[in-house]
Motif scaffolding. Structure first.
Motif, PDB file in Angstrom:
ATOM      1  N   GLY A  50       0.814  -1.207   0.000  1.00  8.89           N
ATOM      2  CA  GLY A  50       0.000   0.000   0.000  1.00  8.89           C
ATOM      3  C   GLY A  50       0.848   1.258   0.000  1.00  8.89           C
ATOM      4  N   ALA A  51       1.903   1.243   0.811  1.00 12.63           N
ATOM      5  CA  ALA A  51       2.788   2.408   0.882  1.00 12.63           C
ATOM      6  C   ALA A  51       3.531   2.595  -0.431  1.00 12.63           C
ATOM      7  N   GLN A  52       3.949   1.482  -1.031  1.00  8.94           N
ATOM      8  CA  GLN A  52       4.652   1.577  -2.309  1.00  8.94           C
ATOM      9  C   GLN A  52       3.746   2.177  -3.381  1.00  8.94           C
ATOM     10  N   LEU A  53       2.530   1.677  -3.465  1.00 10.73           N
ATOM     11  CA  LEU A  53       1.606   2.154  -4.497  1.00 10.73           C
ATOM     12  C   LEU A  53       1.201   3.603  -4.265  1.00 10.73           C
ATOM     13  N   HIS A  54       1.246   4.044  -3.044  1.00  9.96           N
ATOM     14  CA  HIS A  54       0.931   5.448  -2.746  1.00  9.96           C
ATOM     15  C   HIS A  54       1.957   6.370  -3.403  1.00  9.96           C
ATOM     16  N   HIS A  55       3.220   5.979  -3.355  1.00  8.67           N
ATOM     17  CA  HIS A  55       4.288   6.816  -3.902  1.00  8.67           C
ATOM     18  C   HIS A  55       4.557   6.535  -5.377  1.00  8.67           C
ATOM     19  N   PHE A  56       4.422   5.271  -5.776  1.00 11.27           N
ATOM     20  CA  PHE A  56       4.699   4.881  -7.159  1.00 11.27           C
ATOM     21  C   PHE A  56       3.555   3.992  -7.640  1.00 11.27           C
ATOM     22  N   PRO A  57       2.520   4.590  -8.245  1.00 11.80           N
ATOM     23  CA  PRO A  57       1.312   3.826  -8.612  1.00 11.80           C
ATOM     24  C   PRO A  57       1.512   2.808  -9.721  1.00 11.80           C
ATOM     25  N   THR A  58       2.574   2.962 -10.527  1.00 14.28           N
ATOM     26  CA  THR A  58       2.818   2.001 -11.611  1.00 14.28           C
ATOM     27  C   THR A  58       4.263   1.529 -11.571  1.00 14.28           C
ATOM     28  N   LYS A  59       4.499   0.398 -12.208  1.00 13.74           N
ATOM     29  CA  LYS A  59       5.859  -0.129 -12.297  1.00 13.74           C
ATOM     30  C   LYS A  59       6.745   0.841 -13.075  1.00 13.74           C
TER      31      LYS A  59
END
Length: 207
Positions: A50-59
């Motif tokens: 969740g934290a990763q997707l908050h900052h970087f929504p795509t690969k």
């Protein structure tokens, strides 16, 4: 009882982003673009999905940010290396060695993975192309400055571009196998050729 020191949220966020970017670069080098997944990145970085997707929504956003981060670090290292390039008869060879080190570094390997992937990924290409153009301009500028080249003279700009293309090609060859011995011989010869070419008077110039 010892008091608990609270780390500011901004500092925690910065540290988490740094872990994500470093984990991404490591995976790009180890597994390539196809093998680098957001799940593996979050696991290696010790960050929740969740934290990763908050900052970087795509690969694509994640890997481009990671390479940009490492490019900045490598750029700082390149600038420091440039400051240590010796003057005198060995300067041209030292500049070539500096460029070869740059193009055989982990950042080049990671960037190469993105170049290949971007060929068939419009979203990634839109993000990678401006970054590579910026990096290319900076390396070109630094090379011109170190060699003291006047690019207004005919053929000089092409010599610098050929030198950078040579260094990139040697970096590419090094991704397949350890190419240091062959690379050293090529750089030795190109240093002589380049120094001689740059020393030639401009056609039409007065003696």
């Amino acid at each position: 009882m010892a008091s608990t020191v609270r780390v500011p949220q901004e500092e925690r966020t910065r540290a988490m982003r740094a872990r994500l970017l470093e984990a991404t670069v490591e995976l790009l080098i180890e597994r390539g673009y196809a093998g680098t997944t957001t799940t593996l990145v979050s696991e290696r970085a010790g960050v929740s999905r969740g934290a990763q997707l908050h900052h970087f929504p795509t690969k694509a956003a994640l890997v481009v940010a990671a390479v940009e981060h490492l490019t900045q670090v490598r750029g700082d290292e390149l600038a420091r290396a440039a400051a240590d390039v010796p003057r005198g008869v060995r300067r041209t060879r030292a500049v070539l060695e500096m460029l070869a080190d740059h193009f055989t570094s982990p950042v080049f390997t990671a960037a190469l993975e993105l170049w290949v992937a971007a060929r068939t990924d419009p979203e990634l290409l839109a993000a990678v192309a401006p970054l590579e153009q910026r990096v290319g301009r900076e390396v070109h500028r630094l090379t011109v400055e170190l060699l003291g080249v006047d690019e207004s003279q005919p053929g000089r700009r092409e010599l610098i571009q050929a030198t950078l293309d040579l260094a990139r090609g040697l970096g590419l060859a090094n991704t397949i196998s350890d190419d240091r011995r062959r690379r050293s011989r090529i750089l030795d010869q190109w240093a002589i050729t380049l120094a001689d070419a740059l020393a030639e008077p401009t056609p039409g110039a007065s003696a």
